[in-house]
Design a protein around this motif. Structure first.
Motif, short mmCIF file in Angstrom:
data_model
loop_
_atom_site.label_atom_id
_atom_site.label_comp_id
_atom_site.label_asym_id
_atom_site.label_seq_id
_atom_site.Cartn_x
_atom_site.Cartn_y
_atom_site.Cartn_z
N GLU A 150 16.58 -63.25 -15.75
CA GLU A 150 16.24 -62.05 -14.97
C GLU A 150 15.55 -61.02 -15.85
O GLU A 150 14.64 -60.31 -15.42
CB GLU A 150 17.52 -61.43 -14.39
N ILE A 151 16.02 -60.93 -17.09
CA ILE A 151 15.38 -60.00 -18.02
C ILE A 151 13.92 -60.41 -18.22
O ILE A 151 13.02 -59.58 -18.15
CB ILE A 151 16.12 -59.98 -19.38
N ILE A 169 8.16 -59.68 -4.81
CA ILE A 169 7.18 -58.72 -5.35
C ILE A 169 6.59 -59.28 -6.64
O ILE A 169 5.38 -59.24 -6.85
CB ILE A 169 7.87 -57.37 -5.62
N ALA A 229 11.90 -59.47 -15.20
CA ALA A 229 11.64 -58.03 -15.15
C ALA A 229 10.54 -57.65 -16.13
O ALA A 229 9.65 -56.85 -15.81
CB ALA A 229 12.92 -57.25 -15.45
N ALA A 249 20.05 -56.84 -15.11
CA ALA A 249 20.08 -58.07 -15.89
C ALA A 249 20.56 -57.79 -17.32
O ALA A 249 21.44 -58.48 -17.84
CB ALA A 249 18.69 -58.70 -15.93
N LEU A 274 2.67 -60.25 -7.24
CA LEU A 274 1.94 -59.58 -8.31
C LEU A 274 1.34 -60.59 -9.26
O LEU A 274 0.18 -60.50 -9.65
CB LEU A 274 2.88 -58.68 -9.10
N ALA A 289 2.33 -55.20 -14.13
CA ALA A 289 2.06 -53.88 -13.57
C ALA A 289 1.23 -53.05 -14.54
O ALA A 289 0.39 -52.24 -14.14
CB ALA A 289 3.37 -53.16 -13.25
N SER A 290 1.48 -53.24 -15.83
CA SER A 290 0.73 -52.49 -16.83
C SER A 290 -0.56 -53.23 -17.19
O SER A 290 -1.04 -53.13 -18.33
CB SER A 290 1.58 -52.29 -18.09
N ALA A 299 10.75 -53.06 -11.62
CA ALA A 299 11.01 -53.77 -12.87
C ALA A 299 12.19 -53.13 -13.60
O ALA A 299 13.06 -53.82 -14.14
CB ALA A 299 9.77 -53.77 -13.75
N VAL A 335 6.08 -50.49 -8.62
CA VAL A 335 6.32 -51.78 -9.25
C VAL A 335 7.10 -51.59 -10.56
O VAL A 335 8.07 -52.30 -10.83
CB VAL A 335 4.99 -52.51 -9.53
N TYR A 369 -3.51 -52.67 -16.80
CA TYR A 369 -4.58 -51.83 -17.35
C TYR A 369 -4.63 -51.93 -18.87
O TYR A 369 -5.70 -52.10 -19.47
CB TYR A 369 -4.36 -50.38 -16.91
N ILE A 371 7.14 -58.66 -14.79
CA ILE A 371 6.66 -57.71 -13.78
C ILE A 371 6.11 -56.47 -14.47
O ILE A 371 5.05 -55.95 -14.12
CB ILE A 371 7.81 -57.26 -12.85
N PHE A 372 6.85 -56.00 -15.47
CA PHE A 372 6.48 -54.80 -16.20
C PHE A 372 5.08 -54.96 -16.81
O PHE A 372 4.23 -54.08 -16.68
CB PHE A 372 7.52 -54.55 -17.27
N ALA A 377 0.36 -47.94 -14.61
CA ALA A 377 0.91 -49.00 -13.77
C ALA A 377 1.23 -48.45 -12.39
O ALA A 377 1.37 -47.24 -12.23
CB ALA A 377 2.17 -49.56 -14.41
N ASP A 378 1.35 -49.34 -11.41
CA ASP A 378 1.86 -48.93 -10.11
C ASP A 378 3.30 -48.47 -10.31
O ASP A 378 4.14 -49.22 -10.79
CB ASP A 378 1.80 -50.12 -9.15
N PHE A 385 0.18 -46.25 -19.15
CA PHE A 385 -0.45 -47.53 -18.83
C PHE A 385 -0.99 -47.56 -17.40
O PHE A 385 -1.52 -48.58 -16.96
CB PHE A 385 0.53 -48.70 -19.02
N PHE A 417 13.05 -59.12 -3.59
CA PHE A 417 12.52 -58.33 -4.71
C PHE A 417 11.73 -59.23 -5.66
O PHE A 417 10.69 -58.83 -6.18
CB PHE A 417 13.65 -57.62 -5.46
N ASP A 418 12.23 -60.46 -5.85
CA ASP A 418 11.47 -61.38 -6.68
C ASP A 418 10.13 -61.73 -6.02
O ASP A 418 9.18 -62.07 -6.72
CB ASP A 418 12.27 -62.66 -6.94
N LEU A 463 15.43 -54.27 -11.92
CA LEU A 463 15.79 -55.65 -12.27
C LEU A 463 16.29 -55.72 -13.71
O LEU A 463 17.31 -56.35 -14.02
CB LEU A 463 14.58 -56.57 -12.11
N LEU A 464 15.54 -55.03 -14.58
CA LEU A 464 15.84 -55.10 -16.01
C LEU A 464 17.22 -54.52 -16.30
O LEU A 464 18.00 -55.11 -17.05
CB LEU A 464 14.77 -54.34 -16.79
#
Lengths: 319, 349
Positions: free
Chosen positions: B318-319, B276, B322, A110, B280, B329-330, A103, A99, B332, B325-326, A95-96, A93, B273-274, A106-107
């Motif tokens: 939190e999940i 970020i 996350a 959590a 984004l 970031a993706s 993620a 980043v 694209y 963010i994922f 992605a950075d 993908f 961290f949040d 964090l994931l």
């Protein structure tokens, strides 16, 4: 306490703290050599620790003394699966990668805490009953000086970690696979031209890093904390990342750095009972690994160069 | 579909996907997602008190988001917001405890102390980046841990071996009776005003000053900026310093508003961290940061209601964060899918 007594006290505990760091740092080496930055090591370790402890608690009755080792396999598989997420994001993908790594971190925390609360109805798991046992290596532990230093009340996991470091060195520097891995991380377009499948190599590398980080996390949890909660891993993954850089992206260098950081960690914990060292404020020992890493990167301790294509997604046909 | 539209759609699609994943996880693990999200909603908007607390939670997220976004615009990834926030927190609390001055001097002094501390913590990676070309991501991660351990040691020294400092003097506090009365005595404080002003400051720096123009130019293309006669090194350092100052002020919000003291920490606050995620999601624009901070601050505070009201662990949020963010970031792949979808529509016409 004589100097030798101090060494007998501190060296085994340094090796003991270093073992997980070695494995995770080696995992980082694999990933970054292929050009994928893996900040997610911390999260992969967390998942490894959680699954390791969970598996241990669930199957301790079935497998008995072999449980911790089988837990390592479970942890390895879980972290490998999570690392796939990082691989998909950063390789397919585009992605950075930093980043995506954030993620993952964090994931992992959590998700594992969520499951702990779901399963145990409290903030941390129970303590495990089957753990890795310390033992004295027969014959070797009788050697003067070296015996008490390296072969008395040791964990098999420490030997395992050191063995993995040498295996990693062999794989990365002495096999065609390793050559391709490094080529993909230094100059993916050249590697692609020579018929190396860049994406496939990077996927494999990230999965290896996930597997090793998972094992590292499970070893940490099953030797040092013996349960899993929100603070179980608490920065060990980042410390491993630091070890990887301090070791200049070389498996044996990473091992050396991890041993040294393990030494610093154990000093900060047991140092209060050793003369001279107890005079040093704890905070200096705690920040030592991080400060050294900054120095290493700034070039004060030799030049540390990352693989050239580290962190850049490879897009076919793009110069 | 225009490029601008897709850019806006990526964060929105990501948020929706994140919430969906959260719902699936709740469903699979045997909870009722509707109940869960209802509890989340009530935890955010339930009454004046929760709204006040939600806004209080948004305050440091705004500043942390600004810090990350500002560095991003200059082509720098500041993961060190967490550490800069922690030193800022300590500096503000220390100034709040150590001296007693008239409010008009004390409060600004404490905030400036936090900004300076954060700026210093940002200066180190900036300098190393500019002079030695060291990647700022690793340095800032290391600086986070150094900040954590050093402030813990300082707190122990300041409090004679204790775990936390005294409460700050009222003259350094951001508390406001007006806001408290308005929100049924929540901990909402004046920091939100400062945070919003700072959003304006970031916009002003980036859009209306030469400095901002240069920073953005360096972010786009270092070599071109150098060729155009800009001092790239100076701009890199300045970007990190300003970013660090924003982060330090986020710490001041906690020190002078929410807690009014600083205690030693076993781990990170997570706000950095949040940040970020906030940046984004807000595509690194000042206005976007308001959007991101509002979303994540609300989610974070609202989640506290979930264990009581629905029996669901707060980690579910939190999940969700996350996963968001994922997906951002993706971007694209989301862009690609959106483009394909719109192309198909055109064909159908």
């Amino acid at each position: 306490m004589s100097f030798l007594d101090v060494l007998y006290f501190i060296i085994p505990s340094a090796i003991f703290y270093a073992a997980p760091l070695i494995l995770v740092a080696i995992g980082g080496v694999f990933s970054e050599k292929s050009g994928v930055v893996n900040i997610g090591l911390e999260g992969l370790m967390v998942i490894g620790a959680f699954v390791g402890i969970l598996f241990n608690l669930l199957y301790a009755d079935t497998f008995g003394a072999a449980t911790p080792w089988i837990s390592l396999i479970a942890a390895m598989v879980a972290a490998l699966l999570l690392s796939l997420l990082h691989a998909v994001a950063s390789i397919s993908f585009r992605a950075d990668q930093v980043v995506s790594g954030v993620a993952i971190n964090l994931l992992a925390v959590a998700l594992s805490l969520y499951l702990v609360k779901r399963i145990f109805d409290k903030g941390q798991t129970d303590f495990i009953t089957e753990r890795f046992a310390r033992y004295n290596v027969p014959f070797l532990s009788d050697i003067p000086v070296i015996g008490p230093l390296f072969f008395t009340s040791v964990y098999n996991t420490s030997f395992f970690a050191i063995a993995i470091a040498f295996v990693a060195w062999f794989v990365i520097y002495k096999t065609p696979f390793g050559l391709r891995l490094r080529a993909v991380g230094e100059h993916p377009m050249a590697a692609d031209t020579m018929g190396v499948n860049v994406a496939r190599m990077r996927y494999i590398a990230v999965m290896i890093s996930g597997a090793l980080a998972g094992i590292g996390g499970a070893i940490y949890a099953q030797t040092i904390t013996n349960d899993f909660g929100h603070a179980t891993i608490n920065g060990q993954g980042f410390m491993a990342l630091a070890a990887m850089i301090f070791g200049k992206w070389h498996p044996l260098g990473a091992m050396g750095a991890a041993l040294f950081f393990g030494f610093a960690q154990s000093l900060s914990i047991v140092g209060s009972s050793i003369p001279i060292i107890q005079e040093i404020p704890n905070v200096f020992l705690l920040i030592l690994p991080y400060v050294l890493t900054i120095f290493a990167l700034a070039g004060f301790i030799g030049r540390a160069n990352a693989p050239l294509a580290n962190g850049k997604p490879y897009i076919k046909g793009q110069r | 579909m225009s490029n601008r539209m897709t850019n806006l759609l990526v964060p929105i699609v990501s948020v929706i996907l994140g919430l969906l994943v959260g719902a699936v996880i709740m469903l699979v693990s045997g909870y009722n997602p509707l109940e869960g999200y209802a509890a989340l909603w009530n935890g955010i908007f339930g009454d004046m008190y929760t709204i006040g607390e939600t806004i209080r939670q948004i305050t440091p997220y705004l500043l942390a988001g600004l810090a990350v976004a500002f560095a991003f615009r200059s082509g720098l990834f500041n993961i060190g917001v967490e550490g800069q926030l922690i030193v800022g927190w300590f500096a503000a609390a220390y100034v709040g405890v150590a001296v007693e001055l008239p409010k008009i001097i004390h409060l600004p002094l404490a905030i400036i102390a936090a900004a300076v501390a954060g700026a210093l913590w940002g200066f180190v990676p900036g300098l190393l980046k500019a002079k030695f070309h060291v990647h700022e991501v690793i340095i800032t991660i290391m600086m986070n841990y150094i900040a954590l351990h050093v402030t813990n040691a300082l707190i122990r020294t300041v409090s004679d071996g204790g775990d936390r400092t005294e409460n700050i003097f009222a003259s350094a506090s951001l508390r406001s009776e007006f806001l408290e009365n308005l929100t049924e005595f929540s901990r909402l404080h004046l920091g939100i005003v400062l945070a919003l002003v700072m959003v304006g400051v970031m916009w002003f720096i980036l859009e209306k000053t030469t400095l901002g123009f240069e920073l953005k130019a360096v972010g786009f293309n270092k070599n071109a900026s150098q060729y155009a006669g800009m001092n790239v090194n100076k701009n890199i350092i300045l970007a990190m310093v300003i970013s660090g100052a924003f982060a330090g002020m986020a710490g001041a919000m906690e020190a002078l508003g929410t807690f009014e003291y600083v205690s030693s920490k076993g781990g990170f606050t997570g706000i950095g961290f949040d940040g970020i995620a906030v940046a984004l999601l807000g595509m690194n624009t000042p206005l976007g940061v308001i959007f991101g901070a509002t979303l994540f601050g609300s989610l974070k505070y609202g989640a506290l209601n979930m264990p009581n009201a629905a029996g669901i662990p707060i980690e579910i949020v939190e999940i969700v964060i996350a996963v968001i963010i994922f997906f951002v970031a993706s971007g694209y792949i989301i862009r690609l899918l959106l483009l394909r979808a719109s192309a198909k529509k055109k064909e159908a016409k």
